[in-house]
Write a protein that holds these residues in place. Structure first.
Motif, short mmCIF file in Angstrom:
data_model
loop_
_atom_site.label_atom_id
_atom_site.label_comp_id
_atom_site.label_asym_id
_atom_site.label_seq_id
_atom_site.Cartn_x
_atom_site.Cartn_y
_atom_site.Cartn_z
N VAL A 167 -28.14 -0.59 3.38
CA VAL A 167 -27.20 -0.38 2.23
C VAL A 167 -26.73 -1.47 1.66
O VAL A 167 -26.15 -2.08 2.43
N LYS A 168 -26.74 -1.87 0.67
CA LYS A 168 -26.08 -2.92 0.16
C LYS A 168 -24.91 -2.86 -0.66
O LYS A 168 -24.83 -1.76 -1.59
N LEU A 169 -23.80 -3.34 -0.21
CA LEU A 169 -22.21 -3.10 -0.74
C LEU A 169 -21.97 -4.50 -1.63
O LEU A 169 -22.20 -5.71 -0.90
N ARG A 170 -21.40 -4.50 -2.54
CA ARG A 170 -21.09 -5.72 -3.58
C ARG A 170 -19.87 -6.49 -2.87
O ARG A 170 -19.01 -6.05 -2.36
N ARG A 171 -20.14 -7.85 -2.91
CA ARG A 171 -19.15 -8.59 -2.72
C ARG A 171 -18.88 -9.61 -3.83
O ARG A 171 -19.75 -9.80 -4.47
N TRP A 172 -17.83 -10.35 -3.55
CA TRP A 172 -17.32 -11.31 -4.79
C TRP A 172 -16.88 -12.71 -3.94
O TRP A 172 -16.46 -12.80 -2.65
N VAL A 173 -17.10 -13.83 -4.83
CA VAL A 173 -16.62 -15.12 -4.18
C VAL A 173 -15.23 -15.32 -4.80
O VAL A 173 -15.02 -14.92 -5.80
N VAL A 174 -14.19 -15.65 -3.63
CA VAL A 174 -13.09 -15.91 -4.08
C VAL A 174 -12.39 -17.40 -3.96
O VAL A 174 -13.02 -18.11 -2.93
N VAL A 175 -11.88 -17.95 -4.83
CA VAL A 175 -11.42 -19.08 -5.21
C VAL A 175 -9.91 -19.32 -5.27
O VAL A 175 -9.40 -18.24 -5.92
N PRO A 176 -9.52 -20.44 -5.09
CA PRO A 176 -7.83 -20.82 -5.49
C PRO A 176 -7.98 -20.61 -6.91
O PRO A 176 -8.77 -21.03 -7.72
N ASP A 177 -6.82 -19.84 -7.41
CA ASP A 177 -6.84 -19.69 -8.96
C ASP A 177 -6.48 -20.98 -9.60
O ASP A 177 -6.80 -20.75 -11.09
N ASP A 178 -6.21 -22.08 -9.24
CA ASP A 178 -6.05 -23.37 -9.88
C ASP A 178 -7.49 -24.40 -9.83
O ASP A 178 -7.28 -25.40 -10.17
N LEU A 197 -15.61 -23.42 3.30
CA LEU A 197 -15.61 -22.06 3.46
C LEU A 197 -15.30 -21.28 4.63
O LEU A 197 -15.45 -21.55 5.69
N ALA A 198 -14.39 -20.37 4.13
CA ALA A 198 -13.72 -19.58 5.02
C ALA A 198 -14.35 -18.31 5.72
O ALA A 198 -14.68 -17.74 4.75
N THR A 199 -14.73 -17.97 6.92
CA THR A 199 -15.61 -17.10 7.08
C THR A 199 -15.47 -16.61 8.60
O THR A 199 -14.99 -17.32 9.31
N GLY A 200 -16.01 -15.36 9.12
CA GLY A 200 -15.82 -15.05 10.27
C GLY A 200 -16.53 -15.78 11.45
O GLY A 200 -17.48 -16.63 10.97
N ILE A 227 -12.85 -20.90 10.43
CA ILE A 227 -12.94 -19.68 10.85
C ILE A 227 -11.74 -18.72 10.48
O ILE A 227 -10.64 -19.19 10.43
N ALA A 228 -11.95 -17.57 9.67
CA ALA A 228 -10.79 -16.73 9.34
C ALA A 228 -11.16 -15.52 9.86
O ALA A 228 -12.43 -14.53 9.87
N SER A 229 -10.29 -15.06 10.83
CA SER A 229 -10.42 -13.69 11.54
C SER A 229 -9.84 -12.65 10.75
O SER A 229 -8.68 -12.05 10.84
N GLY A 230 -10.81 -11.95 9.80
CA GLY A 230 -10.42 -11.10 9.01
C GLY A 230 -10.08 -11.43 7.50
O GLY A 230 -9.97 -12.44 7.14
N GLN A 231 -10.11 -10.22 6.78
CA GLN A 231 -9.93 -10.46 5.33
C GLN A 231 -8.51 -10.87 4.88
O GLN A 231 -8.33 -12.03 4.06
N ARG A 232 -7.50 -10.66 5.69
CA ARG A 232 -6.33 -11.32 5.78
C ARG A 232 -6.02 -12.70 5.53
O ARG A 232 -5.61 -13.40 4.57
N HIS A 243 -10.04 -23.90 -0.12
CA HIS A 243 -11.08 -23.12 0.54
C HIS A 243 -11.60 -22.06 -0.28
O HIS A 243 -11.21 -21.75 -1.44
N PHE A 244 -12.68 -21.51 -0.03
CA PHE A 244 -13.40 -20.38 -0.86
C PHE A 244 -13.94 -19.47 0.25
O PHE A 244 -14.21 -19.93 1.47
N GLY A 245 -14.23 -18.21 -0.14
CA GLY A 245 -14.55 -17.30 0.63
C GLY A 245 -15.49 -16.03 0.01
O GLY A 245 -15.49 -16.13 -1.18
N VAL A 246 -15.96 -15.19 0.73
CA VAL A 246 -16.74 -14.13 0.34
C VAL A 246 -15.96 -12.64 0.80
O VAL A 246 -15.58 -12.82 1.98
N THR A 247 -15.68 -11.71 -0.21
CA THR A 247 -14.90 -10.78 0.12
C THR A 247 -15.55 -9.35 -0.48
O THR A 247 -16.16 -9.58 -1.48
N ALA A 248 -15.39 -8.20 0.43
CA ALA A 248 -15.90 -7.09 -0.18
C ALA A 248 -14.59 -6.32 -1.14
O ALA A 248 -14.91 -5.41 -1.79
N THR A 249 -13.40 -6.82 -1.02
CA THR A 249 -12.41 -6.48 -1.78
C THR A 249 -12.63 -6.64 -3.29
O THR A 249 -12.76 -7.69 -3.47
#
Length: 297
Positions: A167-178, A197-200, A227-232, A243-249
């Motif tokens: 099953v596919k769940l949507r994810r988004w790219v997150v970047v610094p807002d500036d 790229l911050a990722t697990g 390495i980013a251990s978790g969404q927080r 940094h940028f990353g990908v999140t399901a939030t």
């Protein structure tokens, strides 16, 4: 420290390791933070090795902690299963479902899964025990029998397990807002150059990690990995800049972070349900499948 204290302190260690935060672990266990921290310290003293790394950036695991966590989780789960079986033999009516879910699944989906599992058996009350961990750890726990069922990332090495559909769940790219890409009318992958790229860690699930990294390379981007251990931790790194990353939030108001619509389908989080072959998991699998399918819409 007696056997009961050892199990109790092992449960403290497992909670902190899974939450990566002493305050959140204390809330999960229904206690205050000081005795939790003291219990972990006493466990480390008994074992003669440090399990938890404490720093200004947060909480992480030492190499010993990473190696001992699967065994600690098994011991804690076995003790809980022993208690559940004793209650069943004594005539207790509550059913217990022990399930696991990958770190990458959004909190809103996890909560709906818990409710669906709780309501799956209309004939008797069901207590749902949730474990959040890496796909590799979840698969090992299902194979060992400490979890009844789990939602894991795809692809993964699932030999010897029964599996549900992908099953596919949507994810988004997150970047610094500036960052310029945050204000672009039409964001493009090349605009992410220069960001790390911050990722697990790859050890969380090597097959999915390698595909994820290759996705960016195919698109002309070869970012340095952090390495980013978790969404927080992922979101805090993005908010700090560079940094940028990908999140399901889903997109939300968060200082320092902007959500960017890039590679929508390619970035989907692919998950599937797994359980031990021959296990009676039909009702739980059906309940989880309904939640995941709705979340995919």
């Amino acid at each position: 420290m007696g056997a009961m204290d050892l199990l109790r302190h092992l449960s403290f260690f497992v909670a902190v390791a899974e939450e990566r935060h002493f305050g959140n672990a204390a809330s999960r266990l229904g206690m205050t933070q000081p005795p939790l921290s003291q219990g972990v310290r006493r466990l480390e003293q008994r074992l003669g090795t440090e399990l938890i790394q404490r720093s200004a950036r947060g909480v992480g695991l030492t190499e010993a902690g990473r190696q001992l966590l699967p065994r600690a989780r098994l011991l804690v789960d076995d003790a809980a299963r022993f208690e559940d079986e004793a209650h069943r033999i004594a005539g207790g009516r509550d059913a217990v479902v022990r399930w696991g879910v990958a770190h990458s699944v959004a909190d809103a989906v996890v909560v709906r899964c818990v409710r669906a599992l709780r309501d799956a058996d209309a004939t008797r009350p069901t207590r749902v025990v949730t474990t959040t961990a890496s796909t590799t750890e979840l698969v090992d726990a299902v194979r060992a029998g400490s979890l009844d069922i789990a939602v894991v990332e795809h692809p993964a090495l699932l030999t010897g397990l029964d599996i549900g559909p992908v099953v596919k769940l949507r994810r988004w790219v997150v970047v610094p807002d500036d960052h310029p890409v945050a204000a672009a009318k039409k964001a493009q992958v090349r605009m992410l150059r220069g960001l790390m790229l911050a990722t697990g860690p790859r050890s969380d699930n090597p097959p999915a990690h390698d595909l994820f990294v290759d996705l960016w390379r195919v698109r002309g981007l070869d970012p340095d990995l952090v390495i980013a251990s978790g969404q927080r931790e992922l979101l805090t790194r993005v908010s700090a800049g560079g940094h940028f990353g990908v999140t399901a939030t889903p997109p939300t108001v968060m200082p320092g972070v902007a959500w960017v619509d890039l590679l929508r389908d390619d970035l989907s989080l692919r998950v599937r349900i797994v359980w031990r072959s021959g296990a009676d998991a039909a009702s739980s699998a059906a309940a989880l499948d309904r939640v995941l399918i709705r979340a995919d819409r």
